[in-house]
Design a protein around this motif. Structure first.
Motif, PDB file in Angstrom:
ATOM      1  N   ALA A 118       3.613  13.636  -6.689  1.00 52.24           N
ATOM      2  CA  ALA A 118       2.426  12.767  -6.659  1.00 52.24           C
ATOM      3  C   ALA A 118       2.759  11.357  -6.211  1.00 52.24           C
ATOM      4  CB  ALA A 118       1.786  12.746  -8.043  1.00 52.24           C
ATOM      5  N   LEU A 119       4.044  10.992  -6.222  1.00 55.67           N
ATOM      6  CA  LEU A 119       4.429   9.637  -5.833  1.00 55.67           C
ATOM      7  C   LEU A 119       4.235   9.372  -4.345  1.00 55.67           C
ATOM      8  CD1 LEU A 119       7.689   9.214  -7.933  1.00 55.67           C
ATOM      9  CD2 LEU A 119       5.589   7.900  -8.174  1.00 55.67           C
ATOM     10  N   SER A 120       4.510  10.376  -3.535  1.00 55.75           N
ATOM     11  CA  SER A 120       4.438  10.193  -2.094  1.00 55.75           C
ATOM     12  C   SER A 120       3.376  11.092  -1.436  1.00 55.75           C
ATOM     13  CB  SER A 120       5.797  10.461  -1.452  1.00 55.75           C
ATOM     14  OG  SER A 120       6.272  11.750  -1.793  1.00 55.75           O
ATOM     15  N   LYS A 153       0.829  -1.207   0.000  1.00 59.45           N
ATOM     16  CA  LYS A 153       0.000   0.000   0.000  1.00 59.45           C
ATOM     17  C   LYS A 153       0.863   1.257   0.000  1.00 59.45           C
ATOM     18  CE  LYS A 153      -3.769   2.312   2.452  1.00 59.45           C
ATOM     19  NZ  LYS A 153      -4.712   2.243   3.594  1.00 59.45           N
ATOM     20  N   GLY A 154       0.541   2.181  -0.876  1.00 61.26           N
ATOM     21  CA  GLY A 154       1.277   3.431  -0.985  1.00 61.26           C
ATOM     22  C   GLY A 154       2.428   3.388  -1.978  1.00 61.26           C
ATOM     23  N   SER A 155       2.788   2.200  -2.457  1.00 59.93           N
ATOM     24  CA  SER A 155       3.816   2.115  -3.502  1.00 59.93           C
ATOM     25  C   SER A 155       3.283   2.788  -4.757  1.00 59.93           C
ATOM     26  CB  SER A 155       4.170   0.663  -3.798  1.00 59.93           C
ATOM     27  OG  SER A 155       4.677   0.013  -2.646  1.00 59.93           O
ATOM     28  N   LYS A 210      10.825   5.026   2.096  1.00 67.23           N
ATOM     29  CA  LYS A 210      10.479   6.453   2.205  1.00 67.23           C
ATOM     30  C   LYS A 210      11.322   7.316   1.273  1.00 67.23           C
ATOM     31  CE  LYS A 210       8.658   6.173   6.882  1.00 67.23           C
ATOM     32  NZ  LYS A 210       8.722   6.680   8.273  1.00 67.23           N
ATOM     33  N   ARG A 211      11.549   6.789   0.091  1.00 72.17           N
ATOM     34  CA  ARG A 211      12.286   7.590  -0.884  1.00 72.17           C
ATOM     35  C   ARG A 211      11.875   7.193  -2.300  1.00 72.17           C
ATOM     36  NH1 ARG A 211      16.806   5.303  -3.362  1.00 72.17           N
ATOM     37  NH2 ARG A 211      17.387   3.218  -2.620  1.00 72.17           N
ATOM     38  N   VAL A 212      12.143   8.082  -3.239  1.00 69.29           N
ATOM     39  CA  VAL A 212      11.835   7.846  -4.647  1.00 69.29           C
ATOM     40  C   VAL A 212      13.079   7.299  -5.329  1.00 69.29           C
ATOM     41  CG1 VAL A 212      11.163   8.914  -6.830  1.00 69.29           C
ATOM     42  CG2 VAL A 212      10.084   9.652  -4.697  1.00 69.29           C
ATOM     43  N   PRO A 236      15.746   7.151 -23.518  1.00 74.18           N
ATOM     44  CA  PRO A 236      15.180   6.215 -22.532  1.00 74.18           C
ATOM     45  C   PRO A 236      14.022   6.858 -21.772  1.00 74.18           C
ATOM     46  CG  PRO A 236      17.583   6.206 -22.428  1.00 74.18           C
ATOM     47  CD  PRO A 236      17.201   7.337 -23.330  1.00 74.18           C
ATOM     48  N   ASP A 237      13.004   6.071 -21.457  1.00 72.41           N
ATOM     49  CA  ASP A 237      11.861   6.577 -20.694  1.00 72.41           C
ATOM     50  C   ASP A 237      12.320   7.020 -19.310  1.00 72.41           C
ATOM     51  OD1 ASP A 237      10.158   5.755 -22.806  1.00 72.41           O
ATOM     52  OD2 ASP A 237      10.057   3.728 -21.973  1.00 72.41           O
ATOM     53  N   ASP A 238      11.681   8.054 -18.778  1.00 70.30           N
ATOM     54  CA  ASP A 238      11.928   8.479 -17.401  1.00 70.30           C
ATOM     55  C   ASP A 238      10.929   7.758 -16.502  1.00 70.30           C
ATOM     56  OD1 ASP A 238      13.993  10.275 -17.994  1.00 70.30           O
ATOM     57  OD2 ASP A 238      12.561  11.867 -18.494  1.00 70.30           O
ATOM     58  N   GLN A 239      11.441   7.006 -15.511  1.00 74.64           N
ATOM     59  CA  GLN A 239      10.574   6.225 -14.638  1.00 74.64           C
ATOM     60  C   GLN A 239      11.092   6.310 -13.197  1.00 74.64           C
ATOM     61  OE1 GLN A 239      10.707   2.341 -16.633  1.00 74.64           O
ATOM     62  NE2 GLN A 239       8.741   2.775 -17.601  1.00 74.64           N
ATOM     63  N   TRP A 240      10.145   6.444 -12.247  1.00 71.82           N
ATOM     64  CA  TRP A 240      10.482   6.532 -10.836  1.00 71.82           C
ATOM     65  C   TRP A 240       9.564   5.608 -10.039  1.00 71.82           C
ATOM     66  CZ3 TRP A 240       9.644  10.647 -14.068  1.00 71.82           C
ATOM     67  CH2 TRP A 240      10.743  11.500 -14.329  1.00 71.82           C
ATOM     68  N   LEU A 241      10.102   5.020  -8.983  1.00 68.93           N
ATOM     69  CA  LEU A 241       9.337   4.122  -8.111  1.00 68.93           C
ATOM     70  C   LEU A 241       9.453   4.613  -6.676  1.00 68.93           C
ATOM     71  CD1 LEU A 241       7.752   1.406  -7.870  1.00 68.93           C
ATOM     72  CD2 LEU A 241       9.975   0.309  -7.452  1.00 68.93           C
ATOM     73  N   TYR A 242       8.298   4.740  -6.005  1.00 67.27           N
ATOM     74  CA  TYR A 242       8.284   5.107  -4.587  1.00 67.27           C
ATOM     75  C   TYR A 242       7.874   3.899  -3.762  1.00 67.27           C
ATOM     76  CZ  TYR A 242       6.881   7.146  -0.141  1.00 67.27           C
ATOM     77  OH  TYR A 242       6.759   7.412   1.204  1.00 67.27           O
ATOM     78  N   LEU A 243       8.722   3.531  -2.795  1.00 62.75           N
ATOM     79  CA  LEU A 243       8.431   2.423  -1.883  1.00 62.75           C
ATOM     80  C   LEU A 243       8.312   2.988  -0.472  1.00 62.75           C
ATOM     81  CD1 LEU A 243      10.958  -0.201  -3.299  1.00 62.75           C
ATOM     82  CD2 LEU A 243       8.485  -0.087  -3.705  1.00 62.75           C
TER      83      LEU A 243
END
Length: 301
Positions: free
Chosen positions: A299-301, A133-135, A157-159, A146-153
Motif C-alpha cells: 500500500a505504500l507505493s 506527493k506520493g510519500s 523509489k524504495r521503501v 519496537p514499533d514497525d515503521q516504513w517510509l516510502y519516498l
C-alpha cells in the motif's frame, strides 16, 4: 508500641485501619479471635458492628498516584475502543521561527487492533505539494517491542524501514516525531497522577506518562485530560535531559457515532527551535470497511 499492637495494626485490626485492604473478611476473623482471647482491647464493638452492617461491600482504599494515573489511562482507552477503522483528510502547516510557512495535504487511515500484544495500524499518504506527493508512511504499533515503521519516498523509489533508534527523528520536516505517530497504547507507558486543575472551561486530570520503550526520545510526557470525556487537551514532551522540548495542544473536538471524540485541530510548538506544526482535519469517516489488506507494504507505493 508493643509487639502485639504493631502486628495488629499491620493486619488492619485497629479500628482506624479497618477497611484499607481487600482481605478485610479474613482479617476481621483474625481480629475477632484475638479480641476473644483477651489479647486486644482496642478493637471497638462499634467499629466491628459497622463493618458487619455494611457487609464489607462498601470498603475502599485510597489509590496511589500511580494507580490513579493508570486508571485514567485505562478509562480513556476503553472509551475509544470499538471505532474499528477511520480515514481522514487533513492539512499540515509547517512554520519556521521567522513565521514563514508551507502547507501539505495528506490522508491518514487507521485500523484498530484489539490484540493485547499489538497496537493499531496506520497509513499516511501525502497528496500535495509536488515535492512530497506520493510519500507514504506505514506504522504498526507494538506493545512490548519496537514499533514497525516504513517510509516510502517516490524520489528514491524504495521503501525504507525506520530503525528503532531513530524514532525520535522529525517526520517529514514537521515537529512530530516518528514516535508520536504510533498509536498511544496504555501499556507503552507507566503513569502518575499529579493533580487536578482547570483547563479552559473544563476540569482536567494532570498525569505524567513515562515511556517504557528504552529508545524513546522522551523521559516523560505530562498530559491534561478532561474529567468528563477523558480527551487530551495538552501534552508536554520532555527530552532525554528532562527539559521541556515541545507542547502539543488539541482543539475543535467533534463526536462520531455518539461515542468517539476526534480533535480537528492539533498544534505542536518546539520550544528549542521556535518551529511549529498545525494539523487541520476534515471530517473523519469511521467504520468504513478498511482491513489488513489496506495496511501492508504494497500500500505504500
Amino acid at each position: 508500641m508493643g509487639l502485639i499492637t504493631k502486628w495488629l495494626r499491620f493486619f488492619e485490626c485497629d479500628p482506624g485501619f479497618i477497611g484499607k485492604t481487600v482481605k478485610v473478611k479474613k482479617l476481621v476473623g483474625v481480629c475477632i479471635m484475638l479480641v476473644g482471647s483477651g489479647l486486644v482491647r482496642s478493637f471497638s464493638v462499634l467499629g466491628f458492628v459497622s463493618v458487619i452492617a455494611f457487609g464489607m461491600s462498601g470498603l475502599t482504599y485510597a489509590e496511589s498516584p500511580e494507580e490513579k494515573g493508570l486508571s485514567i489511562a485505562i478509562e480513556g482507552d476503553q472509551r475509544d475502543r470499538g471505532f474499528v477503522d477511520s480515514s481522514v483528510r487533513l492539512e499540515m502547516i509547517l512554520r519556521n521561527r521567522h513565521g514563514e510557512s508551507s502547507t501539505r495535504e495528506l490522508r491518514i487511515k487507521t485500523l484498530e487492533i484489539l490484540d493485547a500484544d499489538l497496537g493499531d495500524k496506520s497509513l499516511t499518504i501525502f497528496d500535495h505539494p509536488r515535492d512530497v506527493k506520493g510519500s507514504a508512511f506505514l506504522s504498526f504499533t507494538r506493545i512490548n517491542e519496537p514499533d514497525d515503521q516504513w517510509l516510502y519516498l517516490p524520489a528514491l523509489k524504495r521503501v525504507k524501514r525506520i530503525s528503532s533508534a531513530n524514532k525520535s527523528g522529525p517526520f517529514m520536516g514537521s515537529e512530530f516525531s516518528y514516535e508520536d505517530l504510533a498509536s498511544q497504547e496504555v501499556a507503552k507507558y507507566t503513569y502518575k497522577w499529579l493533580r487536578d486543575e482547570e483547563c479552559g472551561d473544563l476540569q482536567c486530570f494532570v498525569v505524567a506518562q513515562y515511556p517504557v520503550y528504552e529508545n524513546s526520545g522522551y523521559t516523560k510526557r505530562i498530559a491534561w485530560i478532561d474529567q468528563n470525556d477523558f480527551r487530551p487537551w495538552k501534552i508536554e514532551f520532555y527530552d532525554r535531559k528532562d527539559a521541556l522540548l515541545k507542547t502539543m495542544s488539541f482543539g475543535n473536538y467533534k463526536q462520531y457515532l455518539n461515542k468517539f471524540w476526534r480533535s480537528h485541530e492539533m498544534f505542536v510548538e518546539n520550544h528549542l527551535t521556535g518551529k511549529s506544526t498545525v494539523l487541520r482535519f476534515d471530517d473523519f469517516s469511521l467504520q468504513a470497511g478498511l482491513d489488513d489488506r489496506d495496511f501492508n507494504r504494497n500500500a505504500l507505493s
